[in-house]
Design a protein around this motif. Sequence first.
Motif, PDB file in Angstrom:
ATOM      1  N   HIS A 164       0.536   0.049  -3.672  1.00  0.00           N
ATOM      2  CA  HIS A 164      -0.335   0.078  -4.848  1.00  0.00           C
ATOM      3  C   HIS A 164      -0.194  -1.246  -5.577  1.00  0.00           C
ATOM      4  CE1 HIS A 164      -1.025   4.291  -4.197  1.00  0.00           C
ATOM      5  NE2 HIS A 164       0.275   4.429  -4.029  1.00  0.00           N
ATOM      6  N   ILE A 165      -1.307  -1.706  -6.075  1.00  0.00           N
ATOM      7  CA  ILE A 165      -1.325  -2.965  -6.832  1.00  0.00           C
ATOM      8  C   ILE A 165      -0.626  -2.759  -8.175  1.00  0.00           C
ATOM      9  CG2 ILE A 165      -2.877  -4.622  -7.955  1.00  0.00           C
ATOM     10  CD1 ILE A 165      -4.922  -3.749  -5.668  1.00  0.00           C
ATOM     11  N   SER A 166      -0.991  -1.687  -8.837  1.00  0.00           N
ATOM     12  CA  SER A 166      -0.399  -1.381 -10.149  1.00  0.00           C
ATOM     13  C   SER A 166       0.862  -0.536  -9.958  1.00  0.00           C
ATOM     14  CB  SER A 166      -1.414  -0.619 -11.013  1.00  0.00           C
ATOM     15  OG  SER A 166      -1.734   0.622 -10.409  1.00  0.00           O
ATOM     16  N   HIS A 189      -3.485  10.516  -4.620  1.00  0.00           N
ATOM     17  CA  HIS A 189      -3.093  11.587  -5.539  1.00  0.00           C
ATOM     18  C   HIS A 189      -3.773  12.918  -5.231  1.00  0.00           C
ATOM     19  CE1 HIS A 189      -1.662   8.015  -7.520  1.00  0.00           C
ATOM     20  NE2 HIS A 189      -2.888   7.584  -7.730  1.00  0.00           N
ATOM     21  N   ARG A 201     -13.181  -4.916 -10.827  1.00  0.00           N
ATOM     22  CA  ARG A 201     -12.763  -3.629 -11.388  1.00  0.00           C
ATOM     23  C   ARG A 201     -11.515  -3.793 -12.269  1.00  0.00           C
ATOM     24  NH1 ARG A 201      -9.364   0.629  -7.704  1.00  0.00           N
ATOM     25  NH2 ARG A 201      -9.427   2.353  -9.178  1.00  0.00           N
ATOM     26  N   ARG A 213      -1.305   9.978 -11.831  1.00  0.00           N
ATOM     27  CA  ARG A 213      -1.032   8.975 -10.787  1.00  0.00           C
ATOM     28  C   ARG A 213       0.432   8.989 -10.352  1.00  0.00           C
ATOM     29  NH1 ARG A 213      -5.784   5.840 -10.922  1.00  0.00           N
ATOM     30  NH2 ARG A 213      -6.666   5.838 -13.009  1.00  0.00           N
ATOM     31  N   ASN A 239      -3.373   1.236   1.164  1.00  0.00           N
ATOM     32  CA  ASN A 239      -3.593   1.535  -0.255  1.00  0.00           C
ATOM     33  C   ASN A 239      -4.713   2.572  -0.282  1.00  0.00           C
ATOM     34  OD1 ASN A 239      -4.146   1.736  -2.947  1.00  0.00           O
ATOM     35  ND2 ASN A 239      -4.118  -0.474  -3.348  1.00  0.00           N
TER      36      ASN A 239
HETATM   37  C1  DQA Z   1      -4.105   2.080  -6.895  1.00  0.00           C
HETATM   38  C2  DQA Z   1      -3.582   3.103  -7.914  1.00  0.00           C
HETATM   39  C3  DQA Z   1      -4.367   4.389  -7.845  1.00  0.00           C
HETATM   40  O1  DQA Z   1      -3.882   5.306  -8.813  1.00  0.00           O
HETATM   41  C4  DQA Z   1      -5.828   4.116  -8.151  1.00  0.00           C
HETATM   42  O2  DQA Z   1      -6.582   5.296  -8.027  1.00  0.00           O
HETATM   43  C5  DQA Z   1      -6.397   3.029  -7.314  1.00  0.00           C
HETATM   44  C6  DQA Z   1      -5.594   1.840  -7.063  1.00  0.00           C
HETATM   45  C7  DQA Z   1      -3.389   0.732  -7.009  1.00  0.00           C
HETATM   46  O3  DQA Z   1      -3.501  -0.045  -6.070  1.00  0.00           O
HETATM   47  O4  DQA Z   1      -2.754   0.432  -8.029  1.00  0.00           O
HETATM   48  O5  DQA Z   1      -7.554   3.067  -6.908  1.00  0.00           O
HETATM   49  O6  DQA Z   1      -3.859   2.592  -5.587  1.00  0.00           O
END
Ligand code: DQA
Length: 141
Positions: free
Chosen positions: A97-99, A77, A17, A108, A71
């Motif tokens: 969160h990864i990002s 959100h 993804r 977000r 996570n």
């Molecule tokens: C996420 C950030 C969220 O906004 C997104 O919907 C995800 C991944 C992250 O790990 O960066 O599914 O949680």
Amino acid sequence: MKIQIINGPNLNLLGVREPGIYGSDSFDSFLPKLRAQFPDAEIDYYQSNIEGELIDKMQKVGFSYDGIVLNAGAYTHTSVALHDCIRAIKSPVIEVHISNVHQREEFRHHSFISAACKGVICGFGLNSYTLAVEAITSQKD
Ligand code: DQA
């Protein structure tokens, strides 16, 4: 020490993804490396795309585990139910969160779960999970 990692929706697709945002490693390939870094901790892993299943898992482990690394993906959100669940259980929950969600779309930027969590770690790739486990294990020392 027992730690539960919980990944929410679409995180089963890590590695496939949007690799430019989430990287090209799958969680399955990352998990053994994480466990090797914390040999004294038992690290369990659960993923679901379904909000109620995430709640069921947190209720199940949340009165006996030393910490939960959550996570919640996009439910971060949207979900008052996850917020209430985190408040209802005893184990500390670290939101990860990864990002870096704050560098991304405005929708977000708000988390429904942060206020119920012990702490928040975001923006370090899969290392966000390592930092969260570190936070839980060092808390106990
Ligand atoms: C996420 C950030 C969220 O906004 C997104 O919907 C995800 C991944 C992250 O790990 O960066 O599914 O949680």
